[in-house]
Design a protein around this motif. Structure first.
Motif, PDB file in Angstrom:
ATOM      1  N   ALA A   1       0.828  -1.208   0.000  1.00 11.22           N
ATOM      2  CA  ALA A   1       0.000   0.000   0.000  1.00 11.22           C
ATOM      3  C   ALA A   1       0.868   1.265   0.000  1.00 11.22           C
ATOM      4  O   ALA A   1       0.554   2.242  -0.686  1.00 11.22           O
ATOM      5  CB  ALA A   1      -0.933  -0.007   1.210  1.00 11.22           C
ATOM      6  N   GLU A   2       1.970   1.252   0.779  1.00 11.49           N
ATOM      7  CA  GLU A   2       2.862   2.416   0.783  1.00 11.49           C
ATOM      8  C   GLU A   2       3.511   2.628  -0.587  1.00 11.49           C
ATOM      9  O   GLU A   2       3.656   3.764  -1.053  1.00 11.49           O
ATOM     10  CB  GLU A   2       3.939   2.225   1.847  1.00 11.49           C
ATOM     11  CG  GLU A   2       3.414   2.278   3.272  1.00 11.49           C
ATOM     12  CD  GLU A   2       4.511   2.066   4.290  1.00 11.49           C
ATOM     13  OE1 GLU A   2       4.986   3.061   4.864  1.00 11.49           O
ATOM     14  OE2 GLU A   2       4.902   0.911   4.501  1.00 11.49           O
ATOM     15  N   GLN A   3       3.902   1.529  -1.229  1.00 12.79           N
ATOM     16  CA  GLN A   3       4.491   1.651  -2.556  1.00 12.79           C
ATOM     17  C   GLN A   3       3.486   2.212  -3.552  1.00 12.79           C
ATOM     18  O   GLN A   3       3.818   3.058  -4.395  1.00 12.79           O
ATOM     19  CB  GLN A   3       4.979   0.272  -3.032  1.00 12.79           C
ATOM     20  CG  GLN A   3       6.113  -0.309  -2.211  1.00 12.79           C
ATOM     21  CD  GLN A   3       7.466   0.234  -2.634  1.00 12.79           C
ATOM     22  OE1 GLN A   3       7.544   1.201  -3.389  1.00 12.79           O
ATOM     23  NE2 GLN A   3       8.528  -0.364  -2.142  1.00 12.79           N
ATOM     24  N   LEU A   4       2.246   1.754  -3.475  1.00 12.58           N
ATOM     25  CA  LEU A   4       1.217   2.264  -4.377  1.00 12.58           C
ATOM     26  C   LEU A   4       0.964   3.751  -4.140  1.00 12.58           C
ATOM     27  O   LEU A   4       0.828   4.530  -5.085  1.00 12.58           O
ATOM     28  CB  LEU A   4      -0.075   1.465  -4.201  1.00 12.58           C
ATOM     29  CG  LEU A   4      -0.099   0.052  -4.767  1.00 12.58           C
ATOM     30  CD1 LEU A   4      -1.431  -0.614  -4.460  1.00 12.58           C
ATOM     31  CD2 LEU A   4       0.133   0.070  -6.262  1.00 12.58           C
TER      32      LEU A   4
ATOM     33  N   ASP B   1      -4.574   0.949   3.748  1.00 16.85           N
ATOM     34  CA  ASP B   1      -3.790  -0.254   4.039  1.00 16.85           C
ATOM     35  C   ASP B   1      -4.489  -1.060   5.134  1.00 16.85           C
ATOM     36  O   ASP B   1      -4.452  -0.714   6.307  1.00 16.85           O
ATOM     37  CB  ASP B   1      -2.388   0.146   4.497  1.00 16.85           C
ATOM     38  CG  ASP B   1      -1.453  -1.050   4.551  1.00 16.85           C
ATOM     39  OD1 ASP B   1      -1.900  -2.171   4.227  1.00 16.85           O
ATOM     40  OD2 ASP B   1      -0.271  -0.876   4.900  1.00 16.85           O
ATOM     41  N   GLY B   2      -5.167  -2.134   4.714  1.00 16.57           N
ATOM     42  CA  GLY B   2      -5.827  -3.013   5.678  1.00 16.57           C
ATOM     43  C   GLY B   2      -7.119  -2.476   6.239  1.00 16.57           C
ATOM     44  O   GLY B   2      -7.634  -3.009   7.225  1.00 16.57           O
ATOM     45  N   MET B   3      -7.676  -1.463   5.667  1.00 14.35           N
ATOM     46  CA  MET B   3      -8.942  -0.896   6.126  1.00 14.35           C
ATOM     47  C   MET B   3      -9.860  -0.702   4.913  1.00 14.35           C
ATOM     48  O   MET B   3      -9.364  -0.339   3.816  1.00 14.35           O
ATOM     49  CB  MET B   3      -8.717   0.442   6.827  1.00 14.35           C
ATOM     50  CG  MET B   3      -7.914   0.371   8.090  1.00 14.35           C
ATOM     51  SD  MET B   3      -7.863   1.971   8.949  1.00 14.35           S
ATOM     52  CE  MET B   3      -7.122   3.007   7.703  1.00 14.35           C
ATOM     53  N   PRO B   4     -11.156  -0.922   5.093  1.00 16.44           N
ATOM     54  CA  PRO B   4     -11.850  -1.398   6.294  1.00 16.44           C
ATOM     55  C   PRO B   4     -11.612  -2.887   6.533  1.00 16.44           C
ATOM     56  O   PRO B   4     -11.384  -3.647   5.600  1.00 16.44           O
ATOM     57  CB  PRO B   4     -13.321  -1.113   5.979  1.00 16.44           C
ATOM     58  CG  PRO B   4     -13.392  -1.134   4.490  1.00 16.44           C
ATOM     59  CD  PRO B   4     -12.091  -0.623   3.987  1.00 16.44           C
ATOM     60  N   ALA B   5     -11.680  -3.250   7.814  1.00 15.42           N
ATOM     61  CA  ALA B   5     -11.364  -4.624   8.202  1.00 15.42           C
ATOM     62  C   ALA B   5     -12.597  -5.483   8.406  1.00 15.42           C
ATOM     63  O   ALA B   5     -12.487  -6.705   8.425  1.00 15.42           O
ATOM     64  CB  ALA B   5     -10.519  -4.618   9.479  1.00 15.42           C
ATOM     65  N   VAL B   6     -13.769  -4.880   8.567  1.00 17.75           N
ATOM     66  CA  VAL B   6     -15.005  -5.637   8.807  1.00 17.75           C
ATOM     67  C   VAL B   6     -16.083  -5.104   7.864  1.00 17.75           C
ATOM     68  O   VAL B   6     -16.022  -3.956   7.407  1.00 17.75           O
ATOM     69  CB  VAL B   6     -15.459  -5.508  10.277  1.00 17.75           C
ATOM     70  CG1 VAL B   6     -14.475  -6.203  11.205  1.00 17.75           C
ATOM     71  CG2 VAL B   6     -15.606  -4.047  10.682  1.00 17.75           C
ATOM     72  N   PRO B   7     -17.091  -5.924   7.538  1.00 16.49           N
ATOM     73  CA  PRO B   7     -18.136  -5.474   6.612  1.00 16.49           C
ATOM     74  C   PRO B   7     -18.901  -4.250   7.086  1.00 16.49           C
ATOM     75  O   PRO B   7     -19.370  -3.461   6.264  1.00 16.49           O
ATOM     76  CB  PRO B   7     -19.044  -6.702   6.499  1.00 16.49           C
ATOM     77  CG  PRO B   7     -18.172  -7.866   6.822  1.00 16.49           C
ATOM     78  CD  PRO B   7     -17.213  -7.368   7.852  1.00 16.49           C
ATOM     79  N   SER B   8     -19.041  -4.059   8.412  1.00 17.59           N
ATOM     80  CA  SER B   8     -19.785  -2.891   8.893  1.00 17.59           C
ATOM     81  C   SER B   8     -19.089  -1.594   8.487  1.00 17.59           C
ATOM     82  O   SER B   8     -19.732  -0.606   8.126  1.00 17.59           O
ATOM     83  CB  SER B   8     -19.937  -2.957  10.416  1.00 17.59           C
ATOM     84  OG  SER B   8     -18.658  -2.982  11.046  1.00 17.59           O
ATOM     85  N   GLN B   9     -17.753  -1.593   8.516  1.00 22.01           N
ATOM     86  CA  GLN B   9     -17.022  -0.407   8.066  1.00 22.01           C
ATOM     87  C   GLN B   9     -17.185  -0.192   6.564  1.00 22.01           C
ATOM     88  O   GLN B   9     -17.264   0.947   6.099  1.00 22.01           O
ATOM     89  CB  GLN B   9     -15.547  -0.553   8.421  1.00 22.01           C
ATOM     90  CG  GLN B   9     -15.271  -0.631   9.917  1.00 22.01           C
ATOM     91  CD  GLN B   9     -13.803  -0.831  10.221  1.00 22.01           C
ATOM     92  OE1 GLN B   9     -12.982  -0.920   9.319  1.00 22.01           O
ATOM     93  NE2 GLN B   9     -13.464  -0.919  11.499  1.00 22.01           N
TER      94      GLN B   9
END
Length: 684
Positions: free
Chosen positions: A206-209, A281-289
């Protein structure tokens, strides 16, 4: 000596006389010139000759070139000024050039003070140039109906003022789509303590992108710091300051639940994220988000699911990212799976960048073509479920190409769940089932509008139902007594041994149930279900035979004759006819036992209710059993024709038959293998 001295004395006298004569002539000439100048009118001074710098440089180069070529004669060497006076061919030219250069320098040094008129003219000229430069910096703007229109040149502005409606009727430029990327990384091992303080640490995908796309990088660890550095709403700021006070200045605030959703929603609507795009990067982590961000209008252009292995086929059990990935795949069809195993860091970044830029290019092309009312592909353009529901064409989700060309009802949502063969035209979405159909539509979309309703869909359309809905329907409500209508129609020309209409009856299964024209139907297989959904009105012409098989729950208490008449009457008769034709004799079995075993294996192989796997296995067993029954006839018929070469050749037909005969003579051989599915490989 006397002669020489006299000659020497005479020489000076002669020289003195010559000098006096020259001086007298010179003085007379000067006096004559002065007298003539006094009487003659004054002459104008000739202006100095102007010589270009280029000509002077050319002459100097010529002088230097000639000087390099010149060399003193052998034996003659000069030093100092004496050397400069001997044989130098361009002394006069050099002196002339130096004099001209001196005159030009003096002319440049002379400063003539301008007059007041010249000063006023220069001031007006400078003011005019300043006004021109300022005008060039001004934006070229026109106002029409309380709207501003900007132009790049004066010519464009004047052309617009002359005829503005000519340019207002065209669609506006498409908006620039900024990257909105979500990366779902796999769990990496933590960095050891001894490597945490190194000068270089590997950056995540994600940082590279974010670096290559010039976008904003957002992750759970730096989210709170980014919000504290900017002016945020009071509610979020109070929560962040409270959490920061609890962990201290050296700690990092870890957001979660509603606070994380609110902070993430606000961070993605800030100016830098809106103008440059973002990479999560790694977000959202759950469907509610995911749902919360979707409600706030935060829609990603590409979701990249990074996998640890070299290939990806399915999610690992217990992977929390699967729910978020499935939600984005179902809602936006914008997820890309990227296996990272065995690849370098740069290869992963290149693959991810290519996926993001390709998706961005497709979406920009969609914006461009959609604004101009042109046909376009919908693959990987972030088409939402609401668009698919609200912008259906008159063909709904059925393939118009298949319906127009073949009169088939093919549901595009089933054949193309990722919108690979879907298109949009005039604000309507068309679903197709193949690349050929899509290309045909894009080449001539007007042919699929069907303004005269020549290719109108039927009023009643088949609709598959779930297993729960099928089991909730009573058995009596199913047409054809729950038999598969497709099999009945495909075997409608079968005639029984008694010369009667005898199609094959196969029980339908709940997972292949369909409702059509307010009636329920069950199919026997997935292939039959697809055929029925394609043209249901065709298979409704099927008819049941006079005697249909009895249901299993009705077999108790039924006489044997009735059971056989309704179930295996035709199968038994055909098996007995096959026995009469083959006359089987299995080694180590009597004729009666061989006939019974032959009938059993024959009926297993020719059972219409077999699935493809069972049919293939039983057919192989029947062929092996029939080959064993033909061994005795083979040896009797070829007894005299067998040669010595056939006996020595282990790969000949005779050797193979002999080996098979020897195996059957073993007492431990089980004949039941021919009617069993438990055999892992071939019987022999």
């Amino acid at each position: 000596e006397g002669g020489d001295e006299g000659a020497a004395e005479e020489a000076p006298a002669e020289e003195a006389a010559e000098e006096g004569a020259e001086e007298g002539a010179g003085e007379g000439a000067e006096e004559g010139a002065d007298g003539a100048d006094e009487n003659a009118p004054p002459k104008e001074e000739e202006p100095p000759i102007a010589i270009d710098d280029e000509q002077i440089e050319a002459w100097q180069a010529q002088v230097e070139e000639e000087a390099e070529k010149w060399k003193p004669e052998p034996g003659e060497e000069y030093e100092g000024d004496e050397a400069a006076d001997q044989g130098w061919p361009f002394d006069a030219l050099r002196e002339e050039l130096e004099a001209l250069a001196k005159e030009e320098a003096e002319a440049e040094e002379e400063v003539v003070e301008p007059t007041e008129e010249e000063l006023e003219e220069a001031a007006k000229k400078a003011e005019l140039e300043a006004r021109k430069a300022k005008y060039r910096r001004w934006p070229k703007v026109a106002v029409l109906r309380n709207r501003l229109y900007f132009f790049t040149t004066d010519d464009h502005l004047l052309a617009f003022l002359a005829n503005p409606w000519k340019y207002l009727l065209q669609p506006g430029p498409p908006p620039i789509i900024m990257p909105r990327v979500i990366v779902l990384p796999y769990t990496r091992p933590p960095i050891p303590e001894e490597k945490k303080y190194q000068t270089w640490l590997p950056r995540s995908l994600a940082e590279q992108l974010a670096y290559n796309l010039d976008a904003v990088y957002v992750d759970a660890e730096t989210l709170s710091d980014d919000l504290l550095d900017h002016a945020v709403p009071c509610a979020i700021k109070d929560k962040l300051e409270q959490m920061q006070g609890e962990v201290g200045e050296a700690g990092t605030v870890s957001l979660g639940g509603s606070a994380l959703r609110e902070a993430l929603q606000f961070r993605l609507t800030m100016c830098d994220a809106v103008s440059s795009g973002y990479v999560l990067d790694g977000m959202p982590a759950v469907p509610s988000q995911c749902n919360t961000l979707a409600q706030a209008g935060v829609v990603p252009t590409k979701v990249i699911a990074e996998h640890e292995g070299a290939e990806w086929t399915q999610w690992k059990e217990g992977d929390e990212r699967e729910k978020c990935a499935a939600l984005y795949q179902d809602e936006y069809k914008c997820i890309s799976h990227m296996p990272a195993g065995g690849k370098s860091e740069w290869e992963c970044v290149y693959s991810a960048m290519k996926a993001v830029l390709d998706a961005r290019q497709r979406q920009e092309r969609r914006q461009y073509l959609q604004a101009r009312g042109m046909a376009l592909r919908l693959y990987d353009t972030c088409c939402t479920v609401s668009e698919l529901e609200n912008q259906k064409s008159k063909f709904i989700s059925y393939c118009p190409y298949s319906w127009i060309q073949h009169n088939w009802l093919l549901d595009g949502s089933t054949y193309d769940p990722v919108l690979q063969y879907s298109a949009m035209y005039c604000g309507k979405i068309y679903r197709f089932c193949s690349q050929e159909a899509l290309e045909s539509f894009l080449a001539n979309p007007l042919g699929y509008l069907d303004e005269d309703n020549q290719y109108k869909l039927p009023h009643d359309l088949p609709l598959p139902i779930s297993v729960a809905e099928a089991e909730a329907v009573a058995e009596k409500d199913y047409a054809y007594e729950s038999f598969c209508p497709v099999t009945l129609y495909n075997t409608r020309h079968n005639v029984g041994l008694q010369g009667k209409h005898d199609p094959v009856c196969i029980w339908g299964k709940p997972e292949y149930s369909v409702i059509y024209n307010e009636k329920y139907y069950r199919m026997g297989s997935q292939e039959c279900l697809e055929q029925f959904l394609r043209q249901p009105w065709v298979f409704l012409q099927a008819k049941l035979p006079d005697l249909v098989p009895l249901k299993k729950d009705l077999l108790r208490g039924v006489p044997m004759d009735t059971y056989m008449e309704h179930t295996i009457y035709e199968a038994c008769v055909r098996a007995m006819l096959a026995v009469e034709h083959a006359k089987p004799i299995f080694p180590s079995l009597s004729a009666k036992e061989s006939a019974i075993k032959f009938m059993a294996v024959y009926m297993k192989a020719h059972n219409p209710n077999n699935n493809p796997i069972r049919a293939e296995k039983y057919t192989s067993n029947f062929q092996s059993f029939r080959e064993c029954c033909e061994l005795l006839d083979f040896f009797m018929n070829n007894k005299k024709t067998i040669s010595d070469e056939d006996l020595k050749d282990t790969e000949s037909t005779y050797s193979r038959k002999a080996t098979l005969w020897d195996r059957l003579q073993v007492k431990a051989f089980d004949v039941e293998k021919f009617v069993s599915l438990m055999n892992e490989g071939p019987i022999f």
